[in-house]
Design a protein around this motif. Structure first.
Motif, PDB file in Angstrom:
ATOM      1  N   PRO A  12      44.865  24.725  41.691  1.00 44.71           N
ATOM      2  CA  PRO A  12      44.487  25.093  40.322  1.00 44.71           C
ATOM      3  C   PRO A  12      45.793  25.249  39.528  1.00 44.71           C
ATOM      4  O   PRO A  12      46.864  25.344  40.130  1.00 44.71           O
ATOM      5  CB  PRO A  12      43.810  26.456  40.470  1.00 44.71           C
ATOM      6  N   ILE A  13      45.701  25.286  38.230  1.00 48.24           N
ATOM      7  CA  ILE A  13      46.919  25.590  37.468  1.00 48.24           C
ATOM      8  C   ILE A  13      46.909  27.086  37.188  1.00 48.24           C
ATOM      9  O   ILE A  13      45.861  27.683  36.908  1.00 48.24           O
ATOM     10  CB  ILE A  13      47.033  24.737  36.195  1.00 48.24           C
ATOM     11  N   TYR A  14      48.072  27.683  37.269  1.00 52.28           N
ATOM     12  CA  TYR A  14      48.172  29.145  37.279  1.00 52.28           C
ATOM     13  C   TYR A  14      48.280  29.713  35.867  1.00 52.28           C
ATOM     14  O   TYR A  14      48.996  29.170  35.027  1.00 52.28           O
ATOM     15  CB  TYR A  14      49.376  29.557  38.140  1.00 52.28           C
ATOM     16  N   TYR A  15      47.572  30.824  35.669  1.00 53.10           N
ATOM     17  CA  TYR A  15      47.679  31.515  34.377  1.00 53.10           C
ATOM     18  C   TYR A  15      49.079  32.061  34.231  1.00 53.10           C
ATOM     19  O   TYR A  15      49.624  32.652  35.178  1.00 53.10           O
ATOM     20  CB  TYR A  15      46.717  32.705  34.332  1.00 53.10           C
ATOM     21  N   HIS A  21      52.713  35.674  42.503  1.00 45.15           N
ATOM     22  CA  HIS A  21      52.746  36.455  43.751  1.00 45.15           C
ATOM     23  C   HIS A  21      52.249  35.583  44.905  1.00 45.15           C
ATOM     24  O   HIS A  21      51.966  34.397  44.714  1.00 45.15           O
ATOM     25  CB  HIS A  21      51.968  37.770  43.606  1.00 45.15           C
ATOM     26  N   GLY A  23      49.531  35.240  46.401  1.00 48.74           N
ATOM     27  CA  GLY A  23      48.231  34.587  46.233  1.00 48.74           C
ATOM     28  C   GLY A  23      48.400  33.229  45.555  1.00 48.74           C
ATOM     29  O   GLY A  23      47.721  32.260  45.891  1.00 48.74           O
ATOM     30  N   ASP A  52      48.432  27.063  33.412  1.00 44.87           N
ATOM     31  CA  ASP A  52      47.313  27.154  32.486  1.00 44.87           C
ATOM     32  C   ASP A  52      47.768  28.113  31.389  1.00 44.87           C
ATOM     33  O   ASP A  52      47.884  29.318  31.622  1.00 44.87           O
ATOM     34  CB  ASP A  52      46.122  27.732  33.275  1.00 44.87           C
ATOM     35  N   GLY A 258      40.810  28.864  44.936  1.00 48.23           N
ATOM     36  CA  GLY A 258      40.447  30.152  45.509  1.00 48.23           C
ATOM     37  C   GLY A 258      38.975  30.448  45.243  1.00 48.23           C
ATOM     38  O   GLY A 258      38.371  29.881  44.322  1.00 48.23           O
ATOM     39  N   ASP A 260      37.457  32.770  43.875  1.00 46.30           N
ATOM     40  CA  ASP A 260      37.096  33.370  42.587  1.00 46.30           C
ATOM     41  C   ASP A 260      36.783  32.338  41.516  1.00 46.30           C
ATOM     42  O   ASP A 260      36.140  32.663  40.521  1.00 46.30           O
ATOM     43  CB  ASP A 260      38.243  34.277  42.092  1.00 46.30           C
ATOM     44  N   HIS A 287      39.362  28.333  49.355  1.00 48.13           N
ATOM     45  CA  HIS A 287      40.011  29.246  50.307  1.00 48.13           C
ATOM     46  C   HIS A 287      39.760  30.698  49.926  1.00 48.13           C
ATOM     47  O   HIS A 287      39.286  31.004  48.833  1.00 48.13           O
ATOM     48  CB  HIS A 287      41.510  28.946  50.434  1.00 48.13           C
ATOM     49  N   TRP A 289      40.898  35.003  49.911  1.00 47.53           N
ATOM     50  CA  TRP A 289      41.877  35.812  49.185  1.00 47.53           C
ATOM     51  C   TRP A 289      42.711  36.643  50.133  1.00 47.53           C
ATOM     52  O   TRP A 289      42.218  37.135  51.142  1.00 47.53           O
ATOM     53  CB  TRP A 289      41.141  36.729  48.188  1.00 47.53           C
ATOM     54  N   TRP A 290      43.959  36.820  49.761  1.00 47.14           N
ATOM     55  CA  TRP A 290      44.855  37.683  50.528  1.00 47.14           C
ATOM     56  C   TRP A 290      44.837  39.089  49.955  1.00 47.14           C
ATOM     57  O   TRP A 290      44.877  39.263  48.724  1.00 47.14           O
ATOM     58  CB  TRP A 290      46.290  37.140  50.473  1.00 47.14           C
TER      59      TRP A 290
HETATM   60  N1  MSP Z   1      44.006  29.289  35.487  1.00 46.18           N
HETATM   61  C1  MSP Z   1      42.913  29.405  36.389  1.00 46.18           C
HETATM   62  C2  MSP Z   1      42.686  28.110  37.125  1.00 46.18           C
HETATM   63  C3  MSP Z   1      42.453  26.911  36.270  1.00 46.18           C
HETATM   64  S1  MSP Z   1      42.310  25.451  37.195  1.00 46.18           S
HETATM   65  C4  MSP Z   1      41.694  24.362  36.144  1.00 46.18           C
HETATM   66  C5  MSP Z   1      43.201  30.538  37.379  1.00 46.18           C
HETATM   67  N2  MSP Z   1      44.470  30.899  37.506  1.00 46.18           N
HETATM   68  S2  MSP Z   1      44.996  32.112  38.427  1.00 46.18           S
HETATM   69  O1  MSP Z   1      46.416  32.147  38.232  1.00 46.18           O
HETATM   70  O2  MSP Z   1      44.273  33.298  38.129  1.00 46.18           O
HETATM   71  O3  MSP Z   1      44.627  31.738  39.896  1.00 46.18           O
HETATM   72  C6  MSP Z   1      45.082  30.544  40.457  1.00 46.18           C
HETATM   73  C7  MSP Z   1      44.785  30.475  41.937  1.00 46.18           C
HETATM   74  O4  MSP Z   1      45.438  31.506  42.645  1.00 46.18           O
HETATM   75  C8  MSP Z   1      43.294  30.604  42.243  1.00 46.18           C
HETATM   76  O5  MSP Z   1      42.905  29.605  43.160  1.00 46.18           O
HETATM   77  C9  MSP Z   1      43.202  31.964  42.883  1.00 46.18           C
HETATM   78  O6  MSP Z   1      42.158  32.005  43.814  1.00 46.18           O
HETATM   79  C10 MSP Z   1      44.554  32.055  43.571  1.00 46.18           C
HETATM   80  N3  MSP Z   1      44.863  33.444  43.872  1.00 46.18           N
HETATM   81  C11 MSP Z   1      45.227  34.427  43.002  1.00 46.18           C
HETATM   82  N4  MSP Z   1      45.338  35.601  43.712  1.00 46.18           N
HETATM   83  C12 MSP Z   1      45.037  35.377  45.023  1.00 46.18           C
HETATM   84  C13 MSP Z   1      45.096  36.146  46.197  1.00 46.18           C
HETATM   85  N5  MSP Z   1      45.352  37.429  46.206  1.00 46.18           N
HETATM   86  N6  MSP Z   1      44.849  35.484  47.374  1.00 46.18           N
HETATM   87  C14 MSP Z   1      44.654  34.133  47.448  1.00 46.18           C
HETATM   88  N7  MSP Z   1      44.607  33.390  46.352  1.00 46.18           N
HETATM   89  C15 MSP Z   1      44.589  34.014  45.117  1.00 46.18           C
HETATM   90  O7  MSP Z   1      42.277  31.017  37.994  1.00 46.18           O
END
Ligand code: MSP
Length: 508
Positions: A12-15, A21, A23, A52, A258, A260, A287, A289-290
């Protein structure tokens, strides 16, 4: 999945509202392991990650930091990019949703959906959770909050809607025709139940804030951040261009997410694609969550683990190994330093490291560092050699199912067998009495180690490279195609050195 020689995998692309961290590192690590494996297997892999950067949550985070949103996202996105290079991940593209190529892709997709009458103008009145960037039905709320525990706010504003409800039956048909589309099975069942429960049209634009991609021809509206974000999967394929790259990679694609955000990638994204007349990805793997020491990782608890610090303390390979091995991919996992140290000492130092060390230092001492020439092979010799010879199809199968922990288990089983073989064959006892047999045993072991080190490259790349260096294997002879080309007797090996030092607590 592996018949084609092209493969697409995306995180996924990360916020960018937060610092990265473990995760965040985890999803990318899993995709990195898969990409490395496939490349060694001759597959051309596109591995996509990114950030993201739009939406209310990011806008708020920028405001809290007292920064202009663009300036804010530039900094935080760079943190994610730096993390990925620090981790030595092998992604081939990093997509930012504020890039012009992405804005173009998202607006194009919007136009296609609008032209096909899949999007209509209406008015939204309902609950919205900024933290989850998700709309909620009244019936979904628990004690006035989102199911995730996030605060919700009442929103009334003109909005464009996507006709999600219309796609319910076709989605269900698709899931039934493609039983492997969502994995693991428990997640697939969750999605089936959710879609069977009925889908509502989805609000896909907002007018109450500005930080996003403007809706084409109606710039008072900005696109819902998930419609914007999900399009990154296509941005990376140069959409709206639909060249062969697009067709061939997308036809063999895996989205790793993930738990969520499962609904977005396995319900909403497929529905958008169907509605736009575009093909769907091949598979969505979900997958777990940690947690840390049993607790949810969160900013407010202040217990987020910085992956950079972790790697600086324990090294790249031990951190990779721990996360990939500790829990079956798909399950939740708990991070603790004692658990990481335990894995490091038992599986890496005592098992793999010890095997390599004892064999290579014995060759250095007893054979002057020259790979001995094997004599006739016993059935035990053949048994050990054939374990490594025969393992690749099993590993491939597990890679295709994303059961990465099993890939590791299978390889480490051979390591254990090789250690057992050393103990049984006792080459050190043969030095004077039967040096020829000793040479055969050492040859069988070093050839087994060569194969193991080729296979462990996706898991512990640095140590594997050092082991292969110590076996004098040229860099261009390290792919899976070279598994069959056995070690050449008579070559001189460089002086061996330990690759997995034991972790010893200070004061012990
Ligand atoms: N921006 C959205 C995704 C958009 S994709 C079109 C998003 N971003 S996020 O930063 O909140 O999360 C990105 C990924 O990190 C997700 O797959 C999420 O499940 C994963 N994780 C964030 N915290 C986590 C843990 N503590 N453990 C494992 N993965 C987790 O959602």
């Amino acid at each position: 999945m592996n018949n084609s020689k092209k493969f697409y995998v995306a995180t996924p692309i990360y916020y960018v509202n937060d610092i990265p961290h473990i995760g965040h590192m985890y999803t990318t690590l899993a995709c990195d392991m898969l990409s490395r494996f496939m490349r060694l297997d001759g597959v051309d892999v596109k591995f996509i990650t990114g950030t993201d950067e739009h939406g209310q949550k990011v806008e708020k985070a920028a405001m809290n930091a007292g920064k202009d949103p663009q300036e804010f996202v530039d900094t935080v996105s760079q943190n994610f990019r730096d993390l990925a290079s620090f981790m030595r991940f092998t992604h081939t593209d990093f997509v930012r949703t504020t890039e012009p190529r992405h804005v173009k892709a998202a607006q194009h997709l919007w136009n296609v959906l609008r032209e096909r009458d899949e999007i209509y103008l209406g008015e939204y009145a309902g609950w919205y959770s900024v933290r989850d960037e998700t709309f909620h039905q009244e019936s979904e709320l628990i004690d006035g909050k989102a199911p995730t525990g996030a605060d919700v706010e009442w929103v009334t504003e003109p909005s464009y809607f996507f006709r999600l409800s219309k796609w319910q039956d076709r989605l269900l048909e698709f899931y039934h025709a493609n039983p492997d589309f969502i994995a693991p099975q428990t997640r697939r069942n969750e999605v089936l139940r959710f879609v069977e429960g009925g889908l509502h049209d989805l609000s896909v634009s907002r007018t109450s804030f500005k930080w996003g991609i403007p809706v084409p021809n109606d710039p008072k509206h900005i696109m819902y951040v998930w419609l914007d974000a999900l399009t990154f999967y296509l941005t990376a394929l140069e959409y709206p261009d639909q060249s062969t790259d697009f067709t061939e990679f997308w036809a063999n694609s895996l989205l790793v997410v993930g738990k969520d955000i499962l609904r977005f990638q396995s319900v909403i994204w497929p529905a958008f694609l169907m509605a736009a007349g575009l093909p769907l990805p091949t598979r969505v793997f979900v997958h777990g969550w940690w947690t840390r020491d049993g607790e949810k990782i969160s900013k407010s608890l202040g217990n987020a683990i910085d992956p950079i610090q972790l790697v600086e303390t324990y090294g790249h390979d031990p951190v990779r190994y721990f996360f990939l091995r500790e829990v079956p991919f798909g399950n939740d996992g708990d991070f603790s330093e004692p658990a990481l140290i335990g894995r490091l000492n038992s599986d890496l130092a005592n098992s793999y490291g010890n095997l390599v060390q004892r064999v290579l230092s014995f060759i250095a001492k007893a054979c002057g560092g020259i790979v001995p020439t094997p004599d006739e092979l016993t059935s035990q010799d053949q048994a050990l050699l054939s374990q490594a010879d025969d393992i690749l199809p099993t590993l491939r199968e597990n890679i295709e199912k994303q059961t990465f922990h099993k890939v590791i288990e299978h390889i480490w089983h051979i390591i254990a067998e090789a250690n057992r073989y050393v103990d049984e064959q006792k080459p050190w006892a043969l030095k004077t009495e039967n040096p020829t047999r000793m040479g055969t045993i050492l040859y069988v072991l070093s050839e087994t180690i060569r194969q193991i080190a080729i296979l462990t490259q996706p898991i512990v790349p640095e140590a594997s490279a050092r082991i292969l260096d110590q076996l004098a294997i040229p860099h261009d002879r390290r792919t899976f195609a070279h598994l069959e080309i056995a070690l050449i007797p008579g070559i001189t090996l460089p002086l061996p050195e330990g690759v997995f030092p034991r972790w010893v607590e200070e004061g012990k």
